[in-house]
Design an enzyme around this catalytic site. Structure first.
Site: not given
Ligand code: IMP
Ligand code: MG
Length: 218
Positions: A79, A135, A138, A166, A187-188, A194, A200
């Protein structure tokens, strides 16, 4: 239709056509694909100029903070690809770059909770000043796992830099040291981000239409 024209041209039907004929066809179909993907978005959040302006500021701040340090950037793939490429070209320091490949979403719109490291050897980060680039922040699970794993190699320091963060309650408490943009809990996609490995290559970032998230798929 476009594809059959290109195929016929390749087969010799238009051998004498000038090269610009092909490049015009290719750019027309590329523009068509981008327009098709744009239709899957509810709205565009950040266009290319807005992203690049923000990267200018972030790069200036990072360059200043690390000017006398031994900077190693660790990019979290896939990402962060576009973000890393555009940000690092704005940082005029003798930095090193390494990558980590992790997955936590497994084709869904929410973290599976399980962070899988996809490579055997971890980057050599001992005694170095590490800046992890990702990227989006979340749930925080991915970056918390990355940070914890890198800490075992005893770096001199670790900071986290994300393009997007976020605004939400996180599963793991984690603050990024550098944040490009704060966004709502939506969700972006685009600019490296992606959904099921698509979008992407969109040059901007937008919110994916909700009904697409709910469609069955891998
Ligand atoms: P986390 O572990 O939930 O913080 O998520 C991290 C990973 O989830 C990021 O590096 C992204 O690859 C993916 N991700 C989280 N939110 C989004 C979104 O809104 N769009 C696309 N990918 C996301
Ligand atoms: Mg991803």
């Amino acid at each position: 239709m476009l594809i059959s024209v290109v195929m016929r041209a390749k087969q010799g039907a238009a051998v004498s056509s000038p090269p610009f004929f092909y490049s015009a066809l290719i750019s027309a179909s590329a523009a068509g694909l981008i327009i098709l993907m744009r239709g899957d978005l509810e709205k565009v959040l950040f266009d290319e100029p807005a992203i690049h302006r923000r990267l200018d500021d972030m790069a200036a701040q990072i360059s200043n903070d690390y000017r006398d340090r031994d900077l190693t950037v660790i990019a979290v793939l896939h990402g962060s690809l576009m973000f890393v490429a555009d940000l690092l070209r704005r940082i005029p320091l003798p930095l090193k770059l390494d990558c980590l490949s992790v997955a936590s979403y497994h084709g869904k719109a929410q973290s599976s909770g399980e962070v899988v490291f996809k490579q055997i050897a971890l980057p050599d980060v001992g005694d170095r000043d590490i800046l992890v680039l990702d990227d989006i922040l979340d749930s925080g699970l991915t970056l918390a796992a990355v940070r914890q794993t890198l800490e075992t190699a005893r770096p001199h320091s670790i900071r986290i830099c994300v393009l997007l963060s976020k605004k939400k309650q996180r599963a793991r408490e984690l603050d990024a040291d550098y944040v490009g943009f704060e966004i709502e809990d939506e969700f972006v996609v685009g600019y490296g981000l992606d959904f099921r490995e698509r979008y992407r290559n969109l040059p901007y970032i937008g919110v994916l239409r909700r009904e697409l998230l709910e469609q069955p798929g891998k």
